[in-house]
Design a protein around this motif. Structure first.
Motif, PDB file in Angstrom:
ATOM      1  N   ALA A 310     108.023 -46.966  11.746  1.00 32.07           N
ATOM      2  CA  ALA A 310     107.219 -47.728  12.083  1.00 32.07           C
ATOM      3  C   ALA A 310     106.868 -47.904  13.548  1.00 32.07           C
ATOM      4  O   ALA A 310     105.522 -47.661  14.003  1.00 32.07           O
ATOM      5  N   SER A 316     102.913 -51.218  10.065  1.00 28.71           N
ATOM      6  CA  SER A 316     103.784 -52.349   9.532  1.00 28.71           C
ATOM      7  C   SER A 316     104.655 -51.322   8.911  1.00 28.71           C
ATOM      8  O   SER A 316     104.860 -50.874   8.251  1.00 28.71           O
ATOM      9  N   GLU A 317     105.923 -52.785   9.225  1.00 33.01           N
ATOM     10  CA  GLU A 317     107.190 -52.527   7.598  1.00 33.01           C
ATOM     11  C   GLU A 317     106.801 -52.879   6.228  1.00 33.01           C
ATOM     12  O   GLU A 317     107.163 -52.294   5.700  1.00 33.01           O
ATOM     13  N   GLN A 318     105.463 -53.535   6.531  1.00 37.72           N
ATOM     14  CA  GLN A 318     105.272 -53.921   5.139  1.00 37.72           C
ATOM     15  C   GLN A 318     104.415 -52.755   4.898  1.00 37.72           C
ATOM     16  O   GLN A 318     104.681 -52.684   3.547  1.00 37.72           O
TER      17      GLN A 318
END
Length: 499
Positions: A310, A316-318
């Motif tokens: 990230a 984003s990490e998501q």
């Protein structure tokens, strides 16, 4: 890396030229008279200032006719040469082409090294509509080398003759053989066999360079070269193939993600050089190890890698988790600036575009290609036809005139399962102690990522003391940025003079 979706985007004493109607009639006569073909040509004298020197030169656009063993004309490949006057057989000569495959040489010719260049915005803005200024190019390298730009069959005005199938020339090896034949003919016709010789290509043109080197130096009737100039390099297609199961492409693309994220304010670092160096280490270290472990990687490894990924990508990490920590370039172009309603370019990720909507998986098109193509096409046709005086009824094919490319190499199943022409360069360098490589790469190029070029040219068998890398603050066609055109010119000039 070149792929099917983006192939179309990869994706440039006087003789009196023949009138278009007369040349068309001669072409028709050639088809009805086996063994006869009258090549078209035009030539004109000029003077210009290049590299701080005044140079008188002759510009010649000419069809080089390729014949079979029986002397039957099979193809006419157009070359545009710029030769300093008075002529000097000891002066270097550099043969140049673009890539695609299917691209004419107008890009390098009208953008970087030719005596004229088209002026388009230097700051990654769209080139808008005509007229496009055609300017003297003081950054041309005509002060240190004669120049020969080659348009392979299906590009520019180059074409087959009679009932010859153009597919006979559309393949890695077939194309290289024809270009090598053109080079040999030009050397013979111009008395330049003992001149220092350089080869230069951009994008697929670097693939072509390696294959042409193999054709010129791989046998007993050698044409020895002094240097090869690789601009936006793609040699090892396996290293960057965006296909399921290939983990290497995620590694070779990561430093380009980092450079792009930093440029657009999605990451922070003291400099692009420092940030991509950190990204290189992460890519071949923790990230590479994680990818190789596949589903055997631990939860702790996954968490640590996702956090660093990230930081480098600006995503984003998501989103990264949703992509299983494997983001393709196609997705990256759309996702990086989705919050701004923008996409980033493939050829040059400094460019941004606005799609029909903001919900897609990938971009509608490449803003770094449609942002420059109009200016180059208009300028090339105007200069070649109106200034030099080349007359033909054929349309000038800037890009996209080649289909069904034959990617097979000699060597059988395993060679073709892993398409890589870098070994051609390694073999030539081991057998020619004077052969050197200059590798020019843009930080913001996803068509031919710089880390993939580094990977392919640091393998076993390639003498590292004769390979030089240079980097630019732009993308695939670094010369569209004024500062980088000047730097590229200086780097190539130094390379040629330091032989």
């Amino acid at each position: 890396m070149i792929n099917k979706k983006m192939l179309a985007a990869l994706a440039a004493a006087s003789l009196v030229p023949l009138p278009a109607a007369v040349h068309a009639e001669k072409e028709a006569d050639a088809k009805s008279a086996p063994g006869a073909y009258t090549p078209n040509s035009a030539s004109k004298r000029f003077t210009g200032n290049f590299g701080g020197k005044s140079v008188s030169y002759t510009a010649t656009i000419q069809e080089q006719v390729l014949k079979d063993d029986k002397g039957t004309p099979k193809a006419a490949i157009v070359t545009t040469s710029y030769v300093a006057e008075p002529r000097n057989p000891n002066r270097p000569v550099t043969f140049l082409f673009n890539g695609g495959p299917g691209s004419a040489s107008l890009w390098l010719q009208m953008g970087a090294f030719g005596p004229k260049r088209v002026a388009i915005p230097s700051d990654a803005r769209d080139d808008s509509g005509p007229p496009y200024p055609l300017l003297d190019n003081p950054d041309s390298i005509l002060d240190v080398t004669d120049l020969v730009f080659i348009d392979p069959v299906g590009t520019g005005w180059s074409h087959t003759i009679g009932d010859t199938d153009p597919k006979d020339y559309w393949g890695v090896t077939q194309d290289a053989k024809s270009v090598a034949q053109v080079i040999r003919q030009w050397l013979s016709e111009n008395g330049r066999w003992n001149s220092p010789k350089f080869l230069g290509g951009e994008s697929y043109g670097t693939t072509r360079s390696a294959a042409v080197v193999n054709e010129l130096e791989g046998g007993y009737n050698d044409v020895a070269l002094n240097g090869v100039i690789l601009i936006s390099t793609v040699l090892d297609f396996g290293a960057g193939a965006d296909t399921e199961g290939n983990e290497l492409s995620y590694i070779t693309n990561l430093p380009s993600y980092a450079a792009t994220a930093l440029y657009h304010g999605k990451a922070s670092a003291p400099s692009v050089e420092a940030f991509v160096e950190d990204a290189r280490r992460f890519a071949i270290g923790a990230y590479g190890a994680f990818l190789l472990k596949g589903q055997m990687a631990s939860t702790e490894e996954r968490t640590a890698v996702r956090k660093e990924l990230a930081r480098f990508t600006g995503l984003s990490e998501q989103y990264l988790e949703n992509a299983d920590l494997r983001v393709t370039p196609y997705r990256f172009y759309k996702e990086l600036l989705r919050d701004r309603g923008l996409t980033v370019g493939r050829l040059d990720s400094r460019y941004t575009g606005k799609d029909y909507d903001n919900a897609g998986e990938g971009p509608d098109n490449d803003p770094s290609f449609y942002g420059i193509d109009g200016g180059y096409t208009a300028a090339a046709n105007s200069y070649f036809r109106d200034t030099i005086g080349y007359s033909t009824e054929r349309n000038y094919s800037t890009i996209g005139g080649v289909r069904d490319w034959d990617w097979r190499l000699r060597g059988g199943r395993d060679t073709n399962a892993y398409l890589n022409v870098a070994p051609y360069l390694g073999k030539a360098m081991r057998e020619n102690s004077g052969l050197r490589l200059l590798v020019a790469q843009g930080w913001y190029d996803f068509a031919t990522p710089f880390f993939a070029a580094e990977y392919s040219l640091t393998r076993t068998g390639i003498p590292q003391d004769r390979v030089k890398f240079t980097y630019y603050d732009s993308g695939h066609m670094m010369y569209v940025r004024d500062e980088d055109r000047q730097k590229l010119s200086a780097d190539v000039r130094e390379f040629i003079q330091s032989r």
